[in-house]
Design a protein around this motif. Sequence first.
Motif, PDB file in Angstrom:
ATOM      1  N   GLY A 693      32.684 -16.597 -60.404  1.00  0.00           N
ATOM      2  CA  GLY A 693      31.733 -15.765 -59.669  1.00  0.00           C
ATOM      3  C   GLY A 693      31.847 -15.879 -58.171  1.00  0.00           C
ATOM      4  N   GLY A 694      33.034 -16.176 -57.652  1.00  0.00           N
ATOM      5  CA  GLY A 694      33.210 -16.307 -56.208  1.00  0.00           C
ATOM      6  C   GLY A 694      34.312 -15.424 -55.669  1.00  0.00           C
ATOM      7  N   PRO A 695      34.157 -14.105 -55.670  1.00  0.00           N
ATOM      8  CA  PRO A 695      35.232 -13.229 -55.183  1.00  0.00           C
ATOM      9  C   PRO A 695      35.516 -13.393 -53.697  1.00  0.00           C
ATOM     10  CG  PRO A 695      33.224 -11.972 -55.573  1.00  0.00           C
ATOM     11  CD  PRO A 695      32.983 -13.338 -56.144  1.00  0.00           C
ATOM     12  N   VAL A 696      34.488 -13.721 -52.889  1.00  0.00           N
ATOM     13  CA  VAL A 696      34.722 -13.940 -51.456  1.00  0.00           C
ATOM     14  C   VAL A 696      35.621 -15.160 -51.257  1.00  0.00           C
ATOM     15  CG1 VAL A 696      33.632 -14.572 -49.275  1.00  0.00           C
ATOM     16  CG2 VAL A 696      32.596 -12.814 -50.719  1.00  0.00           C
ATOM     17  N   ARG A 697      35.291 -16.231 -51.975  1.00  0.00           N
ATOM     18  CA  ARG A 697      36.127 -17.440 -51.883  1.00  0.00           C
ATOM     19  C   ARG A 697      37.554 -17.133 -52.342  1.00  0.00           C
ATOM     20  NH1 ARG A 697      36.458 -22.940 -51.718  1.00  0.00           N
ATOM     21  NH2 ARG A 697      37.640 -23.980 -53.364  1.00  0.00           N
ATOM     22  N   ALA A 698      37.694 -16.358 -53.381  1.00  0.00           N
ATOM     23  CA  ALA A 698      39.030 -16.016 -53.867  1.00  0.00           C
ATOM     24  C   ALA A 698      39.818 -15.256 -52.801  1.00  0.00           C
ATOM     25  CB  ALA A 698      38.916 -15.184 -55.133  1.00  0.00           C
ATOM     26  N   ALA A 699      39.186 -14.272 -52.167  1.00  0.00           N
ATOM     27  CA  ALA A 699      39.875 -13.489 -51.143  1.00  0.00           C
ATOM     28  C   ALA A 699      40.300 -14.372 -49.981  1.00  0.00           C
ATOM     29  CB  ALA A 699      38.970 -12.360 -50.658  1.00  0.00           C
ATOM     30  N   ARG A 700      39.414 -15.259 -49.544  1.00  0.00           N
ATOM     31  CA  ARG A 700      39.775 -16.138 -48.424  1.00  0.00           C
ATOM     32  C   ARG A 700      40.907 -17.095 -48.814  1.00  0.00           C
ATOM     33  NH1 ARG A 700      33.951 -17.679 -45.562  1.00  0.00           N
ATOM     34  NH2 ARG A 700      33.417 -15.529 -44.977  1.00  0.00           N
ATOM     35  N   LEU A 701      40.860 -17.615 -50.041  1.00  0.00           N
ATOM     36  CA  LEU A 701      41.929 -18.499 -50.486  1.00  0.00           C
ATOM     37  C   LEU A 701      43.254 -17.738 -50.587  1.00  0.00           C
ATOM     38  CD1 LEU A 701      40.052 -20.650 -53.136  1.00  0.00           C
ATOM     39  CD2 LEU A 701      40.954 -21.424 -50.939  1.00  0.00           C
ATOM     40  N   HIS A 702      43.200 -16.474 -50.946  1.00  0.00           N
ATOM     41  CA  HIS A 702      44.430 -15.670 -50.924  1.00  0.00           C
ATOM     42  C   HIS A 702      44.985 -15.578 -49.501  1.00  0.00           C
ATOM     43  CE1 HIS A 702      43.604 -13.408 -54.945  1.00  0.00           C
ATOM     44  NE2 HIS A 702      44.297 -14.512 -55.131  1.00  0.00           N
ATOM     45  N   ARG A 731      43.081  -8.277 -58.333  1.00  0.00           N
ATOM     46  CA  ARG A 731      42.438  -7.096 -58.940  1.00  0.00           C
ATOM     47  C   ARG A 731      40.964  -7.355 -59.218  1.00  0.00           C
ATOM     48  NH1 ARG A 731      47.458  -6.527 -61.663  1.00  0.00           N
ATOM     49  NH2 ARG A 731      46.699  -7.770 -63.416  1.00  0.00           N
ATOM     50  N   ALA A 732      40.664  -8.556 -59.739  1.00  0.00           N
ATOM     51  CA  ALA A 732      39.276  -8.875 -60.058  1.00  0.00           C
ATOM     52  C   ALA A 732      38.425  -8.980 -58.797  1.00  0.00           C
ATOM     53  CB  ALA A 732      39.210 -10.179 -60.854  1.00  0.00           C
ATOM     54  N   ALA A 733      38.968  -9.608 -57.737  1.00  0.00           N
ATOM     55  CA  ALA A 733      38.204  -9.755 -56.497  1.00  0.00           C
ATOM     56  C   ALA A 733      37.982  -8.398 -55.833  1.00  0.00           C
ATOM     57  CB  ALA A 733      38.931 -10.705 -55.549  1.00  0.00           C
ATOM     58  N   ALA A 741      36.146  -4.951 -48.019  1.00  0.00           N
ATOM     59  CA  ALA A 741      35.575  -6.297 -47.934  1.00  0.00           C
ATOM     60  C   ALA A 741      36.586  -7.353 -48.363  1.00  0.00           C
ATOM     61  CB  ALA A 741      34.320  -6.382 -48.796  1.00  0.00           C
ATOM     62  N   TYR A 742      37.355  -7.058 -49.421  1.00  0.00           N
ATOM     63  CA  TYR A 742      38.374  -8.018 -49.864  1.00  0.00           C
ATOM     64  C   TYR A 742      39.364  -8.300 -48.741  1.00  0.00           C
ATOM     65  CZ  TYR A 742      42.549  -9.907 -52.024  1.00  0.00           C
ATOM     66  OH  TYR A 742      43.652 -10.699 -52.299  1.00  0.00           O
ATOM     67  N   GLU A 743      39.869  -7.245 -48.108  1.00  0.00           N
ATOM     68  CA  GLU A 743      40.874  -7.431 -47.064  1.00  0.00           C
ATOM     69  C   GLU A 743      40.293  -8.123 -45.840  1.00  0.00           C
ATOM     70  OE1 GLU A 743      42.478  -3.546 -46.573  1.00  0.00           O
ATOM     71  OE2 GLU A 743      43.276  -3.506 -48.623  1.00  0.00           O
ATOM     72  N   ARG A 744      39.012  -7.873 -45.532  1.00  0.00           N
ATOM     73  CA  ARG A 744      38.372  -8.559 -44.416  1.00  0.00           C
ATOM     74  C   ARG A 744      38.296 -10.065 -44.693  1.00  0.00           C
ATOM     75  NH1 ARG A 744      33.730  -6.144 -44.563  1.00  0.00           N
ATOM     76  NH2 ARG A 744      32.677  -7.790 -45.759  1.00  0.00           N
ATOM     77  N   GLU A 745      37.883 -10.435 -45.895  1.00  0.00           N
ATOM     78  CA  GLU A 745      37.769 -11.858 -46.232  1.00  0.00           C
ATOM     79  C   GLU A 745      39.148 -12.514 -46.332  1.00  0.00           C
ATOM     80  OE1 GLU A 745      35.073 -13.388 -46.137  1.00  0.00           O
ATOM     81  OE2 GLU A 745      33.669 -11.708 -46.132  1.00  0.00           O
ATOM     82  N   ARG A 746      40.108 -11.781 -46.880  1.00  0.00           N
ATOM     83  CA  ARG A 746      41.465 -12.330 -46.953  1.00  0.00           C
ATOM     84  C   ARG A 746      42.011 -12.603 -45.554  1.00  0.00           C
ATOM     85  NH1 ARG A 746      45.580  -8.022 -48.569  1.00  0.00           N
ATOM     86  NH2 ARG A 746      45.071  -7.503 -46.401  1.00  0.00           N
ATOM     87  N   ASP A 747      41.790 -11.677 -44.625  1.00  0.00           N
ATOM     88  CA  ASP A 747      42.257 -11.871 -43.251  1.00  0.00           C
ATOM     89  C   ASP A 747      41.535 -13.028 -42.582  1.00  0.00           C
ATOM     90  OD1 ASP A 747      43.914  -9.739 -43.687  1.00  0.00           O
ATOM     91  OD2 ASP A 747      42.691  -8.288 -42.570  1.00  0.00           O
ATOM     92  N   ALA A 748      40.270 -13.215 -42.914  1.00  0.00           N
ATOM     93  CA  ALA A 748      39.524 -14.347 -42.353  1.00  0.00           C
ATOM     94  C   ALA A 748      40.125 -15.668 -42.818  1.00  0.00           C
ATOM     95  CB  ALA A 748      38.049 -14.253 -42.751  1.00  0.00           C
ATOM     96  N   GLY A 749      40.551 -15.731 -44.071  1.00  0.00           N
ATOM     97  CA  GLY A 749      41.202 -16.946 -44.557  1.00  0.00           C
ATOM     98  C   GLY A 749      42.551 -17.186 -43.917  1.00  0.00           C
TER      99      GLY A 749
END
Length: 769
Positions: A693-702, A731-733, A741-749
Amino acid sequence: MFQDDRSSLVRVGLVDRVRELATVREQIGHGRAVTLTGVGGVGKTRLALRAAQELRVSFPDGTWFVRIDEIRHPALLAHGVTAAMGVVDQPGRSQADVLLDFLAGRKALLVLDGCEHLREAVGDLIGTLREGAPAVRFIATARQALALPSEYRLVVRPLPVPPEADCERMPFHPADLRRLAEIESVRLFAMRAAEAAPGFTLTAGNARQVARLCRRLDGIPFAIELAAVRMREMPLDEVLGRLRDRFAVLGAARPGLPRHQTLRTAIGWSHELCTPTERLLWARLSVFEGGFDADAVRAVCADERLPARDVSGLLAGLVDKSILYLGDHDDGMRYRLLDTVREYGLGWLRLLGEEQRMRRRHRDHFLEVARRIDRDWFGAHQFVLYRGLLADLGNFRAALAFEGVGEADRRAALELAAALWPLWIVRGLTREGRYHLERLLADEPPPGPERARARCHLAWVAFARADVEVASETAEAARVEALDHGDHLLALRARVIACVSVGTGGNLPSSLVAPRPAPDDARGADDADEACGAGDVRGAGGAEGVCCGDVAGGEGRGAGDGGKRGSRDVAREAALVLSGALDDVLAARAGRPDDLDPLLALGVIGLLLDRCGELDRAADLLVRAVELCAGHGDLWWWSHLDWILARVELRRDRPEEASGRARAALAVKLEFQDTMGAALQLEVLAAAAVALGGPVRAARLHGVAAAVLHTATTPGLSILALGDIHDEAERAARARLGDVAYERERDAGAVLDQEAAVAYALAPDMPES
């Protein structure tokens, strides 16, 4: 008044040295004489002059600069000092008394430059003046301390240089260029080059060359300035290329002291101060590269001319004269010669006719070190061995570069390149390892254990570089040759490499397929359960214990049928072949997997079983392998096993277990500086985060994983492991967050610094609202 005819140096000024200047001011304030020591050209004189300038206000009765280097005899010291200060001779009185009378009652500062050749006389004079003129303070420069009471010795070190990665970085991004421009050695070169060649600036196009030049010159200011002056007459590429003979290209004179006319004479001044045995040791030490300890010096340099019992004292003497730098290391004190000083010593070693002999002794010593690391790698001291391996990286490179003339030299070089597999595989220096192994094997060495091991480890680095065809073919050749020499563990390692290469999606060569009967499903399952429950590793490792299902079933019917098989069938067949080989080895070893190679096999079988969907069997096998690794104190392979097991747990819908194992393994990967291994753990953590249940954490870890992968040098495992886990988690995130939002969090990570990224990755999973 400030008597100084070195005004050109004062005008040039310093690049930073802020802390050193603060230290000089503080120690002078405490009433101590300060002696600045360091290798020739490092900037002692310049630092002393700048400190004197800044302190002038504190010494209203005068600040004087005295060139002690121009005074060649102790009896003339006081005469030279009084002459430099403009003090008139007084017939019938000693110059020391005249000087003392002049300074008595004055609050003054004397800068005594170049004192090494008259250390005792300078020390005596300062002692006399301190007694009769207590308000006078002293800054001295020398290659070694003056041994004065209440003396403060400040070692002036070379300027910081760019990291080695900058010497290979292409292209230089703006942030990298800004960081590089702030490194002191680079700043100095850029300033001097702009003076020599108006219009020169540091750019993304020349940044790598400037980084290489500053590292090549050890951050020695004098050498960097001489190189910059050459920009008047030749382009940067040529200056860098000609630094192979740095004493020639940096031979231009500049106004100043005779000892600073060229780099050669600057270093030669130190050479003159050494005793004959110190000079001999200096020459022999030139075969070392990077750091070294006293035991290595005794092993390589000691003989009848240089007894081992004298080495410690001679090393201390060279440290005292600023020829050697001594630093604290995790495993003890290590010495280091700057490359510039080492190259000077190498010139003398060649004149002595000892270069070939010393290089061979150096190679033989570090071959023995590599043998010991290879032999003892699987055990509780693994990380200590690894730190030592990295500490001696320069020496291993130098040993591999030695070109002997006989058969024994060829065998030794091949053995060394193979024994250094932890550098190539664990540290990720796969390109370098492949170069050495291919180069040495191309020389057509005769059959023997050295050739078999070199072939096996060439296969390993080829796999790590994703060249699976070369990996499987070379591994099979190594296996056959290892069996010819009765080395069954090496043969097993070769088969592990061949089978894991096949597991990336290739076809299993017919030469790898052993004529073993297909196991019965029920009996195989029972044997596996019994083996794992009772701890009989031979049962868990054998063909009956790890594989299930009809291996000949599925899309294909064997290696030789000419049909294209599915990846699951290939993985199943590779697992069967490898488990059979492991079973044979364990049978010969009374069922004891008490070495790395059986556990390598167990782990790869588990990975292959995961690939063909046998998750429960894979988990049972991997748990047992993890326990065996832990029992032996192994960290490196254990962290790989935990990654494979974490993959399996994800597919068994146990994300909490997967996340816990990946976090533990990530901590080990970071200790080993294993960037690819760290990226693999991060991908598992991201997938577990989505499931928890942590898609934000997943995106940042990516994002963190992508940044890590940008620096990785071992792509092989990524082909095997990253695609399915990453794609499913992404895909799930994205489905939970939306693309923006996924790409924003991924870039933050991706932009987190290392400390923040590590802390974030190692933090426990928390549900997100």
